[in-house]
Each structure stands twice: as C-alpha cells, then as structure tokens.
Motif scaffolding. Sequence first.
Motif, mmCIF file in Angstrom:
data_model
loop_
_atom_site.group_PDB
_atom_site.id
_atom_site.type_symbol
_atom_site.label_atom_id
_atom_site.label_comp_id
_atom_site.label_asym_id
_atom_site.label_seq_id
_atom_site.Cartn_x
_atom_site.Cartn_y
_atom_site.Cartn_z
ATOM 1 N N ASP A 111 0.818 -1.222 0.000
ATOM 2 C CA ASP A 111 0.000 0.000 0.000
ATOM 3 C C ASP A 111 0.846 1.263 0.000
ATOM 4 N N TYR A 124 -10.604 3.696 6.487
ATOM 5 C CA TYR A 124 -10.670 2.566 7.402
ATOM 6 C C TYR A 124 -11.682 2.769 8.547
ATOM 7 N N GLU A 175 -5.613 -2.081 6.238
ATOM 8 C CA GLU A 175 -5.536 -2.836 4.987
ATOM 9 C C GLU A 175 -5.527 -4.340 5.226
ATOM 10 N N HIS A 176 -6.048 -5.087 4.259
ATOM 11 C CA HIS A 176 -5.914 -6.547 4.220
ATOM 12 C C HIS A 176 -5.668 -6.927 2.765
ATOM 13 N N LEU A 177 -4.398 -6.897 2.394
ATOM 14 C CA LEU A 177 -3.969 -7.170 1.025
ATOM 15 C C LEU A 177 -3.177 -8.466 0.987
ATOM 16 N N ASN A 200 -7.243 -7.381 -2.818
ATOM 17 C CA ASN A 200 -7.792 -6.810 -1.598
ATOM 18 C C ASN A 200 -8.762 -7.821 -0.987
ATOM 19 N N THR A 206 -8.975 0.482 -0.271
ATOM 20 C CA THR A 206 -7.578 0.398 0.155
ATOM 21 C C THR A 206 -6.635 0.854 -0.946
ATOM 22 N N HIS A 208 -3.203 0.990 -3.162
ATOM 23 C CA HIS A 208 -2.226 -0.013 -3.595
ATOM 24 C C HIS A 208 -1.124 0.665 -4.396
ATOM 25 N N TRP A 338 -6.878 2.337 -6.203
ATOM 26 C CA TRP A 338 -7.750 2.022 -5.076
ATOM 27 C C TRP A 338 -8.429 0.688 -5.349
#
Length: 392
Positions: A111, A124, A175-177, A200, A206, A208, A338
């Motif tokens: 990110d 978030y 984030e959860h990537l 994602n 989120t 990137h 995004w």
Amino acid sequence: MVKLYGKDLTRHEAEALSGGLGHAAGVRSMVLDDGLERGIRMLEFRTGTGLRFTVLVDRAMDIADCEFAGQAIGWHSPSGFRHPGLHEYEGEGGLGWMRSFSGLMITCGLDHILFMYDAPADTYVYGPRQTASHSIHGRIGTIPAKLTGYGERWEGDRCFLWAEGVVSQGTVFGEHLELHRRIEAEVGTNDIRLHDRVVNRGFYKTPHMFCYHINVGHPVLEEGARYLAPVADVVWAAHADSYDRQGVGYRHLPGPQLDFHEQVWQHEMAADSAGEVPVALVNDRLGLGLMVTTRKDQFPCQYEWQNLQSGQYALGIEPATNHVLGNAAARERGEMTWLMHGDERRYDTTFAVLPDAAAIAGAEARIAAIAVQPDTDYPAPSGNHRPIGGRS
C-alpha cells in the motif's frame, strides 16, 4: 525438448541419464541456520544451464542469490538476508527497512512505496487511526509467505521448475492485502518468470502501490558496465542540482567510490508493440548481463538507482506503479490505485540472464528498436511526470 549439457533431450532421454533430474536441475527446500539468517526457509532453483537462484520464503518469496556459471548477478548488502523476526519496521525514523535490504529483488508495497509518509486513513473508518504511518518502501518485503507448493512439472518434453506462495499484509481497522506469487524457470533456459497478483481481501477501500527493487551487483556491475533502456525521456533526477558533481551519469558505470551519495533517476520508458519494456545492465568485458522485462500497463514508471559506495556497490532497476513523487502526489494527481473487496492487479516480469556477447548484442538491438536512449550521460530532466491513467 530439454537442453542439458549441449544436447536437446526428450523427457525419456533425460530420465534415462540419472535416477533423478536433480543431478542437473531442480528446485529444493532448505532452511538457513546461522547468524542473522537463522530460521529462514529458502528454495534453491537450478535450471541446468549454470543459472542458480534462491527464493526466500520467509521474506515475501523475494529472490536473494542469483548467479550464472559461478558468476554473481544479485547484490549482497552489508545487512545480509536478515530473518524477518529481527526486523523493526518503524525503526530509525522509518529507515529501519535498510537493515533488511539485500538480494537481487526486494518487493516494495503493498500500500506504499518510496519515502516515509503518514497517509490519511479515513477509508478505514476508525477514529483513533487518523493516519497510516508508512516507513520507506512499505511492509511487504519482510513478511513470511505461506508456501502453497513447489516442484517440477513436465509438459511433454519440457520441464518447468516452479514455486507458489501467498503473502498476507493485514491489520485490524486497516488494509488486508494479499500478494499471490508464482515463480517459474524452464529447465535448459536462462529466464526467471515472476507472476504476481495483489488482491484486496478486506472490505475497506484500500490504496495499492507496488515496486520491485531489482539490484545487480559485482561482477556484472563493474567499471565499464552499461545501463541499456528504451528511455524516451529523462523525467527526474534526485541530484539534478549538482548533476555531474560525482562524475557519474546514467549510462556508464564506474568502479566502487568512496563517500558516494546515491543517485536516482526516473526515466519515461517506451514500450514495444507488445507493451513490454526491456531494461538491462551489461558487462561487455565478461560477456554477461541481466535484462528485466516488464509491462508498461502494469508498471508505467521506472527508476534507476545507483549506490556506487564502496562495500555497498549496486545498480538498481526499479519498475513501479507510481511516479517518484510519492504517495501524497499519487493521491493529489488521481493516480493512486484504489482496490475494493476482491479487486486485484497483476504483474508479469521476466529476468533474463544474458550469457554471452551475442545475447548482449541481441538485447541492445531489441532495446534500441523501441527507443534510442539519450547519447549524453547527463540529459536534462524534463520534469514531465506524465499522467497515469486507468486508475480506480
């Protein structure tokens, strides 16, 4: 056919020569067991041509060692291949990343890339987190992967070495990537193929950003080595206010220097008809080089990094999703990627060892056919950071 030791062999013929392909080529798992490296899982690839490289499973499946016929290609820095458990991401004002910075390729993201930045974290939806604090080049490069498989795969009379893994970068209220990485090398060839997919997995909007810090060291890098690229425009140079003070331009490389301050360029690269951008560092004395081919639609930007300091001697080829202007500018210019839940981006890259003068000549001709790079070592930076379209 598999080309081994100067012969083209069918699978039947290759298998008749030994009890296993491993006498000539293969991929195997091992664990490093001393010093700063202790406990790191590693995969070693050998293609049978003299190409050998290692993949650090516990360091985002990045490429560490790389050599051809006993000649090193990848860079080893003073930091070594440090176990991720020793890493301090926020250390040294955001520069702690430098203590884990070594190898042919370090992944930057997922990110954030480039220098430290406190980014707005409003997407978030968590009041106590007003900003997302980023150290240099992001978190992903020191996160262990979940290794999902590796081995050899025959397709008729061709054999492919491969490894796959998933690297997860996630937090609560953030984030959860995921980085899904596949590395392949065909037996009897000098190419490493890297296929990345960033997804994602979270349910927040989120950002990137993504970059490969590809670092070539000695002996490919030595006095007289040449940087070859389809440079359509030299956009920016970090040292433009003292452009030739250190006596090092963008094309021709000197030997190690004392008290050298890093130099960084951003080049606008042209692509061929297939959308590919080949960039190489070559050593004519040795007849050895490395060419990195990316896609312009995946990596629209590219930097050149020169760290010619004695004891840290390296040349960096850095394909990137964003301009060197950084995170804030990417947001302000509408060039941040995004990702919503389930959105993904793909990246396909080839590392090709150039094993002789003929291969170097072929690479140089291919690059020159796309764009003829500036014929001066100090081309004036244009400052023209072209808009990057197609972002969401």
